[in-house]
Scaffold this motif. Sequence first.
Motif, PDB file in Angstrom:
ATOM      1  N   PRO A  68     -32.992  70.049  85.544  1.00  0.00           N
ATOM      2  CA  PRO A  68     -33.667  69.066  84.675  1.00  0.00           C
ATOM      3  C   PRO A  68     -33.536  67.655  85.243  1.00  0.00           C
ATOM      4  O   PRO A  68     -32.561  67.331  85.932  1.00  0.00           O
ATOM      5  CB  PRO A  68     -32.908  69.200  83.350  1.00  0.00           C
ATOM      6  CG  PRO A  68     -32.163  70.479  83.429  1.00  0.00           C
ATOM      7  CD  PRO A  68     -31.882  70.729  84.866  1.00  0.00           C
ATOM      8  N   LEU A  69     -34.523  66.824  84.946  1.00  0.00           N
ATOM      9  CA  LEU A  69     -34.492  65.416  85.338  1.00  0.00           C
ATOM     10  C   LEU A  69     -34.396  64.544  84.094  1.00  0.00           C
ATOM     11  O   LEU A  69     -35.089  64.781  83.104  1.00  0.00           O
ATOM     12  CB  LEU A  69     -35.741  65.042  86.125  1.00  0.00           C
ATOM     13  CG  LEU A  69     -36.003  65.777  87.447  1.00  0.00           C
ATOM     14  CD1 LEU A  69     -37.298  65.273  88.075  1.00  0.00           C
ATOM     15  CD2 LEU A  69     -34.841  65.599  88.416  1.00  0.00           C
ATOM     16  N   MET A  70     -33.526  63.547  84.138  1.00  0.00           N
ATOM     17  CA  MET A  70     -33.423  62.557  83.066  1.00  0.00           C
ATOM     18  C   MET A  70     -33.515  61.159  83.664  1.00  0.00           C
ATOM     19  O   MET A  70     -33.093  60.933  84.794  1.00  0.00           O
ATOM     20  CB  MET A  70     -32.086  62.695  82.312  1.00  0.00           C
ATOM     21  CG  MET A  70     -32.081  63.750  81.233  1.00  0.00           C
ATOM     22  SD  MET A  70     -30.538  63.716  80.279  1.00  0.00           S
ATOM     23  CE  MET A  70     -30.592  62.068  79.585  1.00  0.00           C
ATOM     24  N   VAL A 112     -32.149  66.195  74.415  1.00  0.00           N
ATOM     25  CA  VAL A 112     -33.344  66.636  73.700  1.00  0.00           C
ATOM     26  C   VAL A 112     -33.025  66.890  72.233  1.00  0.00           C
ATOM     27  O   VAL A 112     -33.776  66.476  71.327  1.00  0.00           O
ATOM     28  CB  VAL A 112     -33.928  67.899  74.360  1.00  0.00           C
ATOM     29  CG1 VAL A 112     -35.016  68.508  73.481  1.00  0.00           C
ATOM     30  CG2 VAL A 112     -34.486  67.579  75.739  1.00  0.00           C
ATOM     31  N   ALA A 113     -31.902  67.568  71.964  1.00  0.00           N
ATOM     32  CA  ALA A 113     -31.524  67.858  70.583  1.00  0.00           C
ATOM     33  C   ALA A 113     -31.318  66.572  69.786  1.00  0.00           C
ATOM     34  O   ALA A 113     -31.736  66.470  68.618  1.00  0.00           O
ATOM     35  CB  ALA A 113     -30.257  68.706  70.566  1.00  0.00           C
ATOM     36  N   THR A 114     -30.702  65.587  70.413  1.00  0.00           N
ATOM     37  CA  THR A 114     -30.491  64.299  69.737  1.00  0.00           C
ATOM     38  C   THR A 114     -31.817  63.641  69.379  1.00  0.00           C
ATOM     39  O   THR A 114     -32.016  63.152  68.254  1.00  0.00           O
ATOM     40  CB  THR A 114     -29.661  63.361  70.635  1.00  0.00           C
ATOM     41  OG1 THR A 114     -28.384  63.967  70.898  1.00  0.00           O
ATOM     42  CG2 THR A 114     -29.458  62.012  69.969  1.00  0.00           C
ATOM     43  N   LYS A 115     -32.748  63.628  70.333  1.00  0.00           N
ATOM     44  CA  LYS A 115     -34.063  63.040  70.096  1.00  0.00           C
ATOM     45  C   LYS A 115     -34.811  63.774  68.991  1.00  0.00           C
ATOM     46  O   LYS A 115     -35.443  63.173  68.109  1.00  0.00           O
ATOM     47  CB  LYS A 115     -34.877  63.055  71.383  1.00  0.00           C
ATOM     48  CG  LYS A 115     -34.420  62.093  72.458  1.00  0.00           C
ATOM     49  CD  LYS A 115     -34.864  60.674  72.134  1.00  0.00           C
ATOM     50  CE  LYS A 115     -34.593  59.752  73.305  1.00  0.00           C
ATOM     51  NZ  LYS A 115     -35.020  58.363  73.012  1.00  0.00           N
ATOM     52  N   PHE A 116     -34.769  65.116  69.041  1.00  0.00           N
ATOM     53  CA  PHE A 116     -35.472  65.916  68.039  1.00  0.00           C
ATOM     54  C   PHE A 116     -34.902  65.656  66.639  1.00  0.00           C
ATOM     55  O   PHE A 116     -35.644  65.471  65.666  1.00  0.00           O
ATOM     56  CB  PHE A 116     -35.377  67.397  68.379  1.00  0.00           C
ATOM     57  CG  PHE A 116     -36.329  67.856  69.452  1.00  0.00           C
ATOM     58  CD1 PHE A 116     -37.153  66.962  70.111  1.00  0.00           C
ATOM     59  CD2 PHE A 116     -36.401  69.197  69.812  1.00  0.00           C
ATOM     60  CE1 PHE A 116     -38.032  67.371  71.099  1.00  0.00           C
ATOM     61  CE2 PHE A 116     -37.288  69.635  70.800  1.00  0.00           C
ATOM     62  CZ  PHE A 116     -38.096  68.716  71.435  1.00  0.00           C
ATOM     63  N   THR A 151     -26.719  71.329  80.176  1.00  0.00           N
ATOM     64  CA  THR A 151     -25.979  70.928  78.972  1.00  0.00           C
ATOM     65  C   THR A 151     -26.314  69.501  78.574  1.00  0.00           C
ATOM     66  O   THR A 151     -26.581  69.194  77.405  1.00  0.00           O
ATOM     67  CB  THR A 151     -24.471  71.065  79.217  1.00  0.00           C
ATOM     68  OG1 THR A 151     -24.161  72.424  79.542  1.00  0.00           O
ATOM     69  CG2 THR A 151     -23.686  70.655  77.984  1.00  0.00           C
ATOM     70  N   VAL A 152     -26.326  68.610  79.568  1.00  0.00           N
ATOM     71  CA  VAL A 152     -26.646  67.210  79.299  1.00  0.00           C
ATOM     72  C   VAL A 152     -28.098  67.070  78.848  1.00  0.00           C
ATOM     73  O   VAL A 152     -28.403  66.369  77.878  1.00  0.00           O
ATOM     74  CB  VAL A 152     -26.378  66.355  80.553  1.00  0.00           C
ATOM     75  CG1 VAL A 152     -26.906  64.936  80.355  1.00  0.00           C
ATOM     76  CG2 VAL A 152     -24.892  66.324  80.871  1.00  0.00           C
ATOM     77  N   ALA A 153     -29.021  67.762  79.535  1.00  0.00           N
ATOM     78  CA  ALA A 153     -30.442  67.646  79.211  1.00  0.00           C
ATOM     79  C   ALA A 153     -30.741  68.167  77.808  1.00  0.00           C
ATOM     80  O   ALA A 153     -31.436  67.512  77.018  1.00  0.00           O
ATOM     81  CB  ALA A 153     -31.268  68.391  80.247  1.00  0.00           C
ATOM     82  N   LYS A 161     -34.355  55.391  86.595  1.00  0.00           N
ATOM     83  CA  LYS A 161     -34.726  56.338  87.649  1.00  0.00           C
ATOM     84  C   LYS A 161     -34.492  57.767  87.178  1.00  0.00           C
ATOM     85  O   LYS A 161     -33.552  58.037  86.422  1.00  0.00           O
ATOM     86  CB  LYS A 161     -33.898  56.081  88.915  1.00  0.00           C
ATOM     87  CG  LYS A 161     -34.178  54.749  89.592  1.00  0.00           C
ATOM     88  CD  LYS A 161     -33.213  54.508  90.731  1.00  0.00           C
ATOM     89  CE  LYS A 161     -33.315  55.623  91.784  1.00  0.00           C
ATOM     90  NZ  LYS A 161     -32.387  55.374  92.922  1.00  0.00           N
ATOM     91  N   LEU A 162     -35.374  58.692  87.614  1.00  0.00           N
ATOM     92  CA  LEU A 162     -35.189  60.103  87.289  1.00  0.00           C
ATOM     93  C   LEU A 162     -34.118  60.705  88.184  1.00  0.00           C
ATOM     94  O   LEU A 162     -34.192  60.622  89.409  1.00  0.00           O
ATOM     95  CB  LEU A 162     -36.513  60.867  87.468  1.00  0.00           C
ATOM     96  CG  LEU A 162     -37.590  60.612  86.415  1.00  0.00           C
ATOM     97  CD1 LEU A 162     -38.882  61.324  86.795  1.00  0.00           C
ATOM     98  CD2 LEU A 162     -37.124  61.080  85.036  1.00  0.00           C
ATOM     99  N   GLU A 163     -33.113  61.303  87.550  1.00  0.00           N
ATOM    100  CA  GLU A 163     -32.018  61.914  88.292  1.00  0.00           C
ATOM    101  C   GLU A 163     -31.750  63.316  87.757  1.00  0.00           C
ATOM    102  O   GLU A 163     -31.952  63.587  86.566  1.00  0.00           O
ATOM    103  CB  GLU A 163     -30.747  61.071  88.179  1.00  0.00           C
ATOM    104  CG  GLU A 163     -30.862  59.695  88.811  1.00  0.00           C
ATOM    105  CD  GLU A 163     -29.554  58.925  88.735  1.00  0.00           C
ATOM    106  OE1 GLU A 163     -28.550  59.517  88.241  1.00  0.00           O
ATOM    107  OE2 GLU A 163     -29.512  57.756  89.166  1.00  0.00           O
ATOM    108  N   GLU A 164     -31.287  64.203  88.619  1.00  0.00           N
ATOM    109  CA  GLU A 164     -30.921  65.555  88.206  1.00  0.00           C
ATOM    110  C   GLU A 164     -29.664  65.515  87.339  1.00  0.00           C
ATOM    111  O   GLU A 164     -28.705  64.807  87.651  1.00  0.00           O
ATOM    112  CB  GLU A 164     -30.678  66.453  89.419  1.00  0.00           C
ATOM    113  CG  GLU A 164     -31.940  66.837  90.164  1.00  0.00           C
ATOM    114  CD  GLU A 164     -31.684  67.927  91.209  1.00  0.00           C
ATOM    115  OE1 GLU A 164     -30.514  68.329  91.357  1.00  0.00           O
ATOM    116  OE2 GLU A 164     -32.659  68.357  91.851  1.00  0.00           O
TER     117      GLU A 164
END
Length: 367
Positions: free
Chosen positions: A124-126, A144-148, A138-140, A131-134
């Motif tokens: 995944p990239l965040m 996403v869960a936090t945003k949702f 677990t982190v990704a 900047k987009l980094e790998e």
Amino acid sequence: MRVCDEGMGVKALGVVNRGAFSEIAPNAGDHLECDECGACIDICPVGALTSGAYRYQTRPWEMTHVGTICTHCSDGCKTTLGTRNDRIIRGNNRDHSGVNGEFLCVKGRYGFDFYDHAERLQAPLMRVGGKLEEVSWTVALGAVATKFNQTLADGGTFGVIGSNHTTNEENFYLQKFAREVLRTNNIDHHRTGDIVTLLDALSDQGRDRQGAKSGLATIADLYDRKAFLILGADLALEHPLLSFQIRANYRHHQAHIYVATAEPVREDAYSTLSIRASGPAALEQLRDKLKAEPELVILFDDSFKGADITKLVDFGNSLGIPVKYICLVDYSNSRGAVDMGVTPELLPGYKPSGQSGMRVTKWPPPV
């Protein structure tokens, strides 16, 4: 040479010189005009023809062979991947156990190099510091869960775009996640053929969409049935297995093939009647010929949608002969995405959702 001519309908290979000096050579002179499907390699009895991608890479006994379903078009062919040291070396149809039997097209045989392509994402990239980094899964997923959760708490809404390249299981859980967790019915995918309208048109009193499936033709039917009508599609390019089956039927059983397409197609060469027309307007030009057939399979592409499909089924019913249909879809699991309810109006198994929802009207969707 015969597999290229009769099997593939390409006629890329021929014989030059005579007698003891005869040689197999390209029919186009100094180059091959072919599909590059590798059928001639597969059938070569002495191994003189070999694959450039596989040659000198390994020995057959050094590979592990794994059967899988081709990931490209929607025909569902089985391919056998030969692997060594966790790398795919070769694709072929080793045991002939799939719906495709002995057949593979160029994509099924050689289209496996995407799996380790340099541009394929492996993690995944965040966006970190702009900047987009790998990052780890677990982190990704945590982000996403936090945003949702925050969006739900703020009373926001979601739109979910599924895929016609993922499995039925993944599609099922995606629509379940959308409806039960995100609480949205805004879910859709890139639709191609309109299979839902076809099933509705085939339904009658006392028969639901599941029962209507008896009006759908199978790949096996393409080898056995007496007559075919191809509407809009260039089968040899878009659905190679279906085209191969119909050619085999023509060779072995002298099936009658009727073609109505906007452009010339390979099926013209052995058709009973071929016309350059598309859409419902082509049907009446063929009515008298089709009524004289004992049975018919109609294959149509996505130029037929909605009311046009209803008219097509009405046309089939008016012929007075048994008619089956194939609604041609484009991608490896286009049918499965609809079956599993990745649409706002339908749940898995074509049950009405009873809810409104936004759908994709253009593809690719606007960003």
